[in-house]
Scaffold this motif. Structure first.
Motif, mmCIF file in Angstrom:
data_model
loop_
_atom_site.group_PDB
_atom_site.id
_atom_site.type_symbol
_atom_site.label_atom_id
_atom_site.label_comp_id
_atom_site.label_asym_id
_atom_site.label_seq_id
_atom_site.Cartn_x
_atom_site.Cartn_y
_atom_site.Cartn_z
ATOM 1 N N PHE A 152 120.523 68.202 39.985
ATOM 2 C CA PHE A 152 119.373 68.446 39.134
ATOM 3 C C PHE A 152 119.800 68.692 37.683
ATOM 4 O O PHE A 152 120.894 69.185 37.411
ATOM 5 N N ASP A 153 118.875 68.362 36.775
ATOM 6 C CA ASP A 153 118.980 68.744 35.362
ATOM 7 C C ASP A 153 120.281 68.303 34.710
ATOM 8 O O ASP A 153 120.852 69.005 33.871
ATOM 9 N N LYS A 154 120.762 67.121 35.092
ATOM 10 C CA LYS A 154 121.929 66.521 34.454
ATOM 11 C C LYS A 154 121.557 65.129 33.957
ATOM 12 O O LYS A 154 120.710 64.451 34.556
ATOM 13 N N PRO A 155 122.169 64.653 32.872
ATOM 14 C CA PRO A 155 121.920 63.278 32.432
ATOM 15 C C PRO A 155 122.514 62.288 33.422
ATOM 16 O O PRO A 155 123.440 62.616 34.174
ATOM 17 N N ILE A 156 122.016 61.058 33.411
ATOM 18 C CA ILE A 156 122.496 60.103 34.418
ATOM 19 C C ILE A 156 123.968 59.768 34.220
ATOM 20 O O ILE A 156 124.650 59.447 35.196
ATOM 21 N N ASP A 157 124.486 59.846 33.000
ATOM 22 C CA ASP A 157 125.894 59.496 32.835
ATOM 23 C C ASP A 157 126.838 60.559 33.396
ATOM 24 O O ASP A 157 128.056 60.355 33.449
ATOM 25 N N HIS A 158 126.294 61.686 33.874
ATOM 26 C CA HIS A 158 127.129 62.678 34.572
ATOM 27 C C HIS A 158 127.682 62.098 35.864
ATOM 28 O O HIS A 158 128.679 62.622 36.403
ATOM 29 N N ILE A 159 127.095 61.002 36.344
ATOM 30 C CA ILE A 159 127.557 60.388 37.582
ATOM 31 C C ILE A 159 128.995 59.898 37.456
ATOM 32 O O ILE A 159 129.744 59.858 38.438
ATOM 33 N N TYR A 160 129.414 59.527 36.233
ATOM 34 C CA TYR A 160 130.796 59.084 36.050
ATOM 35 C C TYR A 160 131.784 60.181 36.465
ATOM 36 O O TYR A 160 132.799 59.909 37.099
ATOM 37 N N GLU A 161 131.509 61.413 36.058
ATOM 38 C CA GLU A 161 132.399 62.522 36.352
ATOM 39 C C GLU A 161 132.563 62.725 37.853
ATOM 40 O O GLU A 161 133.643 63.089 38.334
ATOM 41 N N LEU A 162 131.487 62.485 38.611
ATOM 42 C CA LEU A 162 131.519 62.678 40.057
ATOM 43 C C LEU A 162 132.073 61.475 40.805
ATOM 44 O O LEU A 162 132.697 61.618 41.864
ATOM 45 N N MET A 163 131.868 60.267 40.268
ATOM 46 C CA MET A 163 132.211 59.055 41.010
ATOM 47 C C MET A 163 133.578 58.491 40.648
ATOM 48 O O MET A 163 134.245 57.875 41.495
ATOM 49 N N ASN A 164 134.027 58.676 39.436
ATOM 50 C CA ASN A 164 135.301 58.088 39.033
ATOM 51 C C ASN A 164 136.439 58.581 39.916
ATOM 52 O O ASN A 164 136.545 59.768 40.239
ATOM 53 N N GLY A 165 137.284 57.646 40.327
ATOM 54 C CA GLY A 165 138.415 57.966 41.193
ATOM 55 C C GLY A 165 138.094 57.909 42.671
ATOM 56 O O GLY A 165 139.002 58.009 43.506
ATOM 57 N N ARG A 166 136.828 57.734 43.032
ATOM 58 C CA ARG A 166 136.459 57.685 44.451
ATOM 59 C C ARG A 166 136.673 56.276 45.018
ATOM 60 O O ARG A 166 136.460 55.284 44.342
ATOM 61 N N PRO A 167 137.045 56.205 46.298
ATOM 62 C CA PRO A 167 137.176 54.894 46.944
ATOM 63 C C PRO A 167 135.813 54.368 47.373
ATOM 64 O O PRO A 167 134.840 55.124 47.473
ATOM 65 N N LEU A 168 135.754 53.076 47.641
ATOM 66 C CA LEU A 168 134.559 52.509 48.250
ATOM 67 C C LEU A 168 134.469 52.967 49.706
ATOM 68 O O LEU A 168 135.477 53.200 50.370
ATOM 69 N N MET A 169 133.240 53.082 50.201
ATOM 70 C CA MET A 169 133.013 53.472 51.593
ATOM 71 C C MET A 169 133.030 52.267 52.522
ATOM 72 O O MET A 169 133.210 52.399 53.731
ATOM 73 N N ALA A 170 132.783 51.079 51.962
ATOM 74 C CA ALA A 170 132.794 49.834 52.734
ATOM 75 C C ALA A 170 133.051 48.690 51.762
ATOM 76 O O ALA A 170 132.874 48.844 50.539
ATOM 77 N N GLU A 171 133.457 47.557 52.291
ATOM 78 C CA GLU A 171 133.680 46.396 51.441
ATOM 79 C C GLU A 171 132.344 45.895 50.870
ATOM 80 O O GLU A 171 131.356 45.808 51.611
ATOM 81 N N PRO A 172 132.296 45.577 49.586
ATOM 82 C CA PRO A 172 131.042 45.109 48.979
ATOM 83 C C PRO A 172 130.481 43.888 49.706
ATOM 84 O O PRO A 172 131.227 42.988 50.110
ATOM 85 N N GLY A 173 129.165 43.895 49.907
ATOM 86 C CA GLY A 173 128.476 42.755 50.500
ATOM 87 C C GLY A 173 128.474 42.700 52.007
ATOM 88 O O GLY A 173 127.816 41.831 52.590
ATOM 89 N N THR A 174 129.174 43.633 52.673
ATOM 90 C CA THR A 174 129.324 43.513 54.125
ATOM 91 C C THR A 174 128.352 44.357 54.925
ATOM 92 O O THR A 174 128.150 44.092 56.109
ATOM 93 N N LEU A 175 127.730 45.374 54.321
ATOM 94 C CA LEU A 175 126.978 46.340 55.109
ATOM 95 C C LEU A 175 125.877 46.975 54.277
ATOM 96 O O LEU A 175 126.109 47.392 53.139
ATOM 97 N N PHE A 176 124.662 47.039 54.845
ATOM 98 C CA PHE A 176 123.587 47.798 54.205
ATOM 99 C C PHE A 176 123.901 49.282 54.323
ATOM 100 O O PHE A 176 124.066 49.806 55.425
ATOM 101 N N SER A 177 123.998 49.954 53.192
ATOM 102 C CA SER A 177 124.249 51.389 53.165
ATOM 103 C C SER A 177 123.481 51.961 51.975
ATOM 104 O O SER A 177 123.876 51.788 50.819
ATOM 105 N N TYR A 178 122.374 52.606 52.280
ATOM 106 C CA TYR A 178 121.436 53.072 51.255
ATOM 107 C C TYR A 178 122.154 53.937 50.226
ATOM 108 O O TYR A 178 122.844 54.899 50.573
ATOM 109 N N ALA A 179 121.997 53.604 48.946
ATOM 110 C CA ALA A 179 122.763 54.279 47.900
ATOM 111 C C ALA A 179 121.887 54.624 46.703
ATOM 112 O O ALA A 179 121.545 53.753 45.895
#
Length: 578
Positions: free
Chosen positions: A153-180
């Motif tokens: 809550f109450d954070k700008p959308i670009d705060h997502i970089y701080e949380l997501m950078n350095g994280r691995p993918l959960m699945a290979e792109p294009g292979t699986l529906f995974s609500y995001a």
């Protein structure tokens, strides 16, 4: 958000929705408008709603109905009507999709370009931002972590970089529906990078303005700046204000029923938002070649499903930001639409979904659109050979599901709830609560649940559907070997503080623990009051992932031991101490 809601969608007995269309008895001989008004009034009364509910019916360029019933704010006597601005949760994704597609039309965004070409600040582990396309984000096939609950809550959308950078993918792109939800946050950032405008400004320019949506907003702070009064939310025993989400391109929009009708007219009839050709592309299945998705089709922003078995193209989306819930159902080729929104979390947050499908079902019946579904009550016997390939443990968005063969049926355990699965003529399975297989106990939450068991890419899968709405699929878990350090992780962890706290004082995430179960180390969490189990799979020194496929599966869990020898976990942006 859809399905935090998941509801989030937000699932079987835990996150799936209970929908019982037609329970409310309405007098015969009423017009569609009269019927809808009576239905809303009886819904407020029968559900003992503290809040209210609004609805809109659209047909061929005309808004036939836009009104409501109940309280927008009982403390001030404000009654819900068609002008009441309601948070619409994940229906926000449709508006974000349309805004992005205007840039695709202009040649400023290419659907098959890597996300990293537009977002230089995004740095996934191993440079994987260059393997995820814009189309992958729009169709929930990106493989990125779907939800990062810290700083929600109450954070700008670009705060997502701080949380997501350095994280691995959960699945290979294009292979699986995974609500995001995070995928649509990234789409919002792409819009900002390409246009040089704030997301709010561009949506106002490209969507709200052309559609004449004069009382719609991207988030609650946007509404406050305009001096717009917003409805209270009735959650548990509390009355809470509309929150401002960090991921507002995914779930923050606020739209009255009147404006939703204007949006559908601008999109389907006037083509003042995107061209006919672009709209046709948005309504074209993007995942038909994906074997894991099976019968589920998704367009660009729209879910292409047929929950009422009409045989017609149906483009829809639900939305959940508890205690606010909404549903939009459209039949593009018939130019019909139904929208329902509520500010009441009663009945487990299912009131809007139940009402939306009830109204849509009544409208479809009056339009003489048939029901083409196979009789779901007809079952077929299962042999041991039928059941044997599917015996095992599955990691799904609903949590861990265990299947074992029974006598002509499959035994399913969701958490600690034992169920019986019976195969239908359609090939899907129905679920029953049937102790010792002696008698069936009626459970309304199971009324529309169907399970799909199938093989794809060389392994068994379990798909979850609720009243024709796809909830996602999970794969059978393979055996894993754990190091001795996992025993030291077992125990209860303190609830994270700070931005984890909701307006009513409860927690987004709570009840966190690690335990041993069925030969696996399992992480248990309570998400917005719903208990979920996730098996851990080792992924290198000091790291594991939540095992399985789909939303929340494949997510990174880091662990370390402090100076006192006690474990500390890092998950979803939170640091968790035992």
């Amino acid at each position: 958000m859809k399905k935090i809601s998941m509801r989030i969608l937000m699932a079987a007995l835990v996150i799936v929705l209970f929908i019982s269309c037609g329970k409310t008895q309405i007098p015969e001989g009423l017009s569609m408008n009269e019927w809808t008004g009576a239905y809303l009034e009886q819904t407020v009364k029968e559900k003992k709603m503290k809040g209210g509910i609004s609805a809109m019916i659209y047909k061929e360029g005309e808004i036939l109905f836009s009104s409501g019933s109940g309280w927008a704010d009982s403390s001030t006597g404000w009654i819900v009507d068609g002008r009441t601005p309601m948070p619409v949760g994940s229906i926000s994704k449709i508006f974000t999709s349309v805004a992005l597609m205007t840039l695709v039309e202009e040649g400023r965004v290419n659907l098959d370009d890597p996300v990293g070409t537009y977002l230089p600040r995004l740095k996934l582990e191993g440079g994987r931002e260059m393997d995820v396309t814009v189309r992958d984000l729009l169709t929930h096939h990106s493989g990125i972590p779907g939800d990062l609950f810290a700083d929600w809550f109450d954070k700008p959308i670009d705060h997502i970089y701080e949380l997501m950078n350095g994280r691995p993918l959960m699945a290979e792109p294009g292979t699986l529906f995974s609500y995001a939800n995070t995928g649509f946050t990234l789409l919002g950032l792409i819009i900002e990078e390409v246009t040089g405008l704030s997301f709010e400004s561009y949506v106002g320019q490209a969507v709200f303005g052309p559609a004449e949506m004069e009382h719609s907003y991207v988030h609650s702070a946007d509404a406050a700046l305009a001096g717009e009064r917003l409805p209270a939310g009735y959650f548990r025993k509390s009355e809470i204000p509309v929150p401002k989400l960090r991921d507002y391109p995914a779930g923050g929009f606020i739209v009255p029923a009147d404006d939703m009708g204007k949006f559908i007219r601008a999109l389907y009839r006037d083509h003042s938002l995107v061209s006919r050709e672009t709209l046709s592309l948005m309504l074209t299945p993007q995942n038909e070649a994906n074997p894991v998705d099976r019968d589920f089709n998704i367009g660009l922003g729209f879910w292409l499903i047929d929950p009422m078995g009409t045989g017609e193209l149906m483009a829809s989306h639900g939305g959940d930001l508890p205690p606010y819930h909404a549903l939009l159902v459209t039949l593009p080729e018939k130019e019909l639409a139904v929208f329902v929104a509520s500010n009441d979390n009663g009945s487990g947050g299912t009131i809007a979904m139940e009402a939306g499908l009830a109204i849509a079902k009544e409208l479809v019946s009056r339009e003489n659109l048939g029901d083409n579904r196979i009789n779901p009550s007809e079952t077929v016997a299962l042999s041991e050979e039928d059941m044997a390939p599917y015996e095992g443990l599955y990691g799904t968005m609903a949590g861990l599901i265990e299947l074992k063969p029974g006598h002509g049926y499959m035994k399913m355990k969701l958490g600690n709830i034992p169920l019986v699965l019976r195969k239908l003529e359609s090939g899907y399975y129905s679920a029953e609560l049937r102790p010792l297989n002696l008698f069936t106990i009626p459970v309304p939450q199971l009324a529309g649940l169907q399970i799909d068991l199938y093989e794809a890419e060389g392994k068994p899968w379990l798909g979850l559907w609720m009243h024709g709405v796809y909830m996602g699929a999970g794969s059978m878990l393979e055996p894993v070997a754990y190091g001795d350090e996992y025993r030291k992780l077992v125990g209860d962890y303190a609830d994270p503080q700070g931005t984890n706290i909701l307006a009513d004082g409860s927690y987004v995430i709570s009840g966190i623990s690690i335990a041993e179960k069925s030969g696996r180390y399992v992480m248990r969490v309570t998400l917005l009051g719903q208990k979920i189990e996730m098996a851990l799979r080792p992924d290198g020194e000091g790291r594991a992932v939540t095992d399985g496929a789909g939303r929340g599966m494949g997510d990174l869990v880091l662990y370390r031991f402090n100076d006192e020898g006690n474990p500390v976990l890092s998950w979803s942006g939170f640091e968790l101490k035992r």
